[in-house]
Design a protein around this motif. Structure first.
Motif, PDB file in Angstrom:
ATOM      1  N   CYS A 140       0.745  -1.031   0.101  1.00 28.10           N
ATOM      2  CA  CYS A 140      -0.001  -0.225   0.154  1.00 28.10           C
ATOM      3  C   CYS A 140       0.904   1.341  -0.072  1.00 28.10           C
ATOM      4  O   CYS A 140       1.899   1.521   0.724  1.00 28.10           O
ATOM      5  N   SER A 141       0.528   2.278  -0.679  1.00 31.13           N
ATOM      6  CA  SER A 141       1.267   3.657  -0.962  1.00 31.13           C
ATOM      7  C   SER A 141       0.798   4.496   0.153  1.00 31.13           C
ATOM      8  O   SER A 141      -0.564   4.816   0.432  1.00 31.13           O
ATOM      9  N   LYS A 142       1.763   5.331   0.759  1.00 28.82           N
ATOM     10  CA  LYS A 142       1.421   6.187   1.565  1.00 28.82           C
ATOM     11  C   LYS A 142       0.756   7.447   0.991  1.00 28.82           C
ATOM     12  O   LYS A 142       0.138   8.560   1.594  1.00 28.82           O
ATOM     13  N   GLU A 143       0.528   7.387  -0.395  1.00 29.61           N
ATOM     14  CA  GLU A 143      -0.217   8.690  -0.901  1.00 29.61           C
ATOM     15  C   GLU A 143      -1.616   8.229  -1.394  1.00 29.61           C
ATOM     16  O   GLU A 143      -2.451   8.887  -1.783  1.00 29.61           O
ATOM     17  N   SER A 144      -1.981   6.968  -0.750  1.00 30.38           N
ATOM     18  CA  SER A 144      -3.376   6.547  -0.801  1.00 30.38           C
ATOM     19  C   SER A 144      -4.404   7.420   0.331  1.00 30.38           C
ATOM     20  O   SER A 144      -4.062   7.936   1.202  1.00 30.38           O
ATOM     21  N   TRP A 145      -5.473   7.716  -0.303  1.00 24.61           N
ATOM     22  CA  TRP A 145      -6.341   8.542   0.514  1.00 24.61           C
ATOM     23  C   TRP A 145      -6.866   7.989   1.837  1.00 24.61           C
ATOM     24  O   TRP A 145      -6.858   8.397   3.005  1.00 24.61           O
ATOM     25  N   SER A 146      -6.732   6.620   1.931  1.00 24.31           N
ATOM     26  CA  SER A 146      -7.044   5.774   3.208  1.00 24.31           C
ATOM     27  C   SER A 146      -6.015   5.823   4.236  1.00 24.31           C
ATOM     28  O   SER A 146      -5.979   5.630   5.409  1.00 24.31           O
ATOM     29  N   PHE A 147      -4.666   6.590   3.964  1.00 29.04           N
ATOM     30  CA  PHE A 147      -3.857   6.502   4.775  1.00 29.04           C
ATOM     31  C   PHE A 147      -3.654   8.221   5.252  1.00 29.04           C
ATOM     32  O   PHE A 147      -3.304   8.572   6.289  1.00 29.04           O
ATOM     33  N   LYS A 148      -3.810   9.076   3.917  1.00 26.80           N
ATOM     34  CA  LYS A 148      -3.614  10.492   4.215  1.00 26.80           C
ATOM     35  C   LYS A 148      -4.755  11.037   4.862  1.00 26.80           C
ATOM     36  O   LYS A 148      -4.723  12.031   5.808  1.00 26.80           O
ATOM     37  N   GLU A 149      -6.006  10.732   4.410  1.00 25.33           N
ATOM     38  CA  GLU A 149      -7.039  11.778   4.720  1.00 25.33           C
ATOM     39  C   GLU A 149      -8.431  11.019   5.343  1.00 25.33           C
ATOM     40  O   GLU A 149      -9.244  11.626   5.738  1.00 25.33           O
ATOM     41  N   ALA A 150      -8.335   9.418   5.101  1.00 26.32           N
ATOM     42  CA  ALA A 150      -9.419   8.975   5.629  1.00 26.32           C
ATOM     43  C   ALA A 150      -9.766   9.111   7.345  1.00 26.32           C
ATOM     44  O   ALA A 150     -10.805   8.911   7.623  1.00 26.32           O
ATOM     45  N   GLY A 151      -8.661   9.309   7.928  1.00 25.20           N
ATOM     46  CA  GLY A 151      -8.789   9.330   9.194  1.00 25.20           C
ATOM     47  C   GLY A 151      -8.725   8.199  10.279  1.00 25.20           C
ATOM     48  O   GLY A 151      -9.682   8.183  11.490  1.00 25.20           O
ATOM     49  N   TYR A 152      -8.521   6.850   9.751  1.00 29.11           N
ATOM     50  CA  TYR A 152      -8.346   5.570  10.256  1.00 29.11           C
ATOM     51  C   TYR A 152      -7.558   5.933  11.471  1.00 29.11           C
ATOM     52  O   TYR A 152      -6.543   6.429  11.356  1.00 29.11           O
ATOM     53  N   PRO A 153      -8.005   5.179  12.681  1.00 29.89           N
ATOM     54  CA  PRO A 153      -7.037   5.188  13.605  1.00 29.89           C
ATOM     55  C   PRO A 153      -5.563   4.669  13.372  1.00 29.89           C
ATOM     56  O   PRO A 153      -5.541   3.612  12.544  1.00 29.89           O
ATOM     57  N   LYS A 154      -4.366   5.216  13.863  1.00 30.08           N
ATOM     58  CA  LYS A 154      -3.124   4.566  13.633  1.00 30.08           C
ATOM     59  C   LYS A 154      -2.660   3.668  14.620  1.00 30.08           C
ATOM     60  O   LYS A 154      -2.593   4.132  15.947  1.00 30.08           O
ATOM     61  N   LEU A 155      -1.920   2.469  13.999  1.00 37.80           N
ATOM     62  CA  LEU A 155      -1.154   1.815  15.130  1.00 37.80           C
ATOM     63  C   LEU A 155       0.251   2.285  15.265  1.00 37.80           C
ATOM     64  O   LEU A 155       0.827   2.175  16.660  1.00 37.80           O
ATOM     65  N   ASP A 156       0.814   2.786  14.338  1.00 34.99           N
ATOM     66  CA  ASP A 156       1.982   3.354  14.361  1.00 34.99           C
ATOM     67  C   ASP A 156       2.243   4.458  13.273  1.00 34.99           C
ATOM     68  O   ASP A 156       1.481   4.586  12.419  1.00 34.99           O
ATOM     69  N   GLU A 157       3.292   4.868  13.092  1.00 36.66           N
ATOM     70  CA  GLU A 157       3.412   6.021  11.939  1.00 36.66           C
ATOM     71  C   GLU A 157       3.219   5.426  10.420  1.00 36.66           C
ATOM     72  O   GLU A 157       3.201   6.266   9.640  1.00 36.66           O
ATOM     73  N   ASN A 158       3.030   4.185  10.351  1.00 34.83           N
ATOM     74  CA  ASN A 158       3.181   3.644   8.904  1.00 34.83           C
ATOM     75  C   ASN A 158       1.847   2.854   8.904  1.00 34.83           C
ATOM     76  O   ASN A 158       1.320   2.218   7.485  1.00 34.83           O
ATOM     77  N   THR A 159       0.931   2.662   9.949  1.00 34.36           N
ATOM     78  CA  THR A 159      -0.087   1.644   9.844  1.00 34.36           C
ATOM     79  C   THR A 159      -1.441   2.194  10.335  1.00 34.36           C
ATOM     80  O   THR A 159      -1.525   2.773  11.535  1.00 34.36           O
TER      81      THR A 159
END
Length: 220
Positions: A140-159
């Motif tokens: 998965c790319s860090k440029e995806s909406w699901s990483f940058k903008e979706a607001g999902y809770p983060k487990l760590d800086e990459n997840t």
């Protein structure tokens, strides 16, 4: 390190998961041309790639964490009269001997972990792959909406953890950029890395980006 969690296939109705991906056609021909024999379908899901590779003449092994998925593949392989070694297993601890495979195909699967888990998974892939063996993986790319903008809770800086209703609810997703890939695959000779955007799928606009990576295990 997060615990692996299987997809809930009862909540996945899209028929795409029963059809080989576009990339698998090219990879199968490439591997046939290289006389590759033993292929591991890494996190096989319902088995679309296992069936396809077996029909192309490869000796296929397949595993998935979901018993529902592997039961589906067993029935499918039996109907197609195909011999596929199928196991239930966690990608964090593979049930295969060292140097077991000529190639590994891991399509939209190894991202389902966190920053510690991905290193463990790649170590396991490396362990079961013969020297010079090939991998085809997606991340998965860090440029995806699901990483940058979706607001999902983060487990760590990459997840992040996806919270939407559906088969991936509660499953971690690890994201990378190009430098992350080069670091993770330091023991591999990388042939190509493509960065692909899915901008429209199933009648909806998307901003879903993945890396598609071909590499071979470097001689130590």
């Amino acid at each position: 390190m997060t615990v692996s969690k299987a997809w809930d296939w009862n909540k996945e109705l899209c028929p795409i998961w029963l059809q080989p991906s576009e990339e698998s056609y090219f990879i199968a021909q490439k591997w046939k041309d290289k006389n590759i024999k033993k292929v591991l379908d890494f996190g096989c899901g319902l088995g679309r790639h296992s069936i396809y590779f077996a029909k192309q003449g490869f000796h296929v092994s397949a595993f998935d964490l979901s018993e529902e998925a592997t039961d589906h593949l067993k029935s499918w392989a039996e109907k197609e009269n195909l011999s596929i070694e199928i196991k239930n297993a966690d990608m964090l601890k593979l049930p295969y001997d060292d140097n077991s495979f000529d190639a590994i195909f891991a399509y939209h699967v190894i991202s389902h972990t966190d920053s510690l888990g991905i290193k463990k998974i790649i170590n396991e892939m490396t362990r079961v792959l013969r020297i010079g063996g090939e991998i085809y993986i997606t991340l998965c790319s860090k440029e995806s909406w699901s990483f940058k903008e979706a607001g999902y809770p983060k487990l760590d800086e990459n997840t992040v953890i996806k919270t939407d209703e559906g088969p991936e609810k509660g499953i971690p997703h690890f994201y990378v950029n190009l430098d992350d890939i080069l670091d993770l695959l330091a023991n591999y000779n990388i042939e190509s890395i493509r960065h692909k955007e899915e901008c429209y799928f199933s009648g909806k606009k998307l901003n879903s980006k993945h890396y598609f990576i071909s590499a071979s295990l470097r001689t130590k």
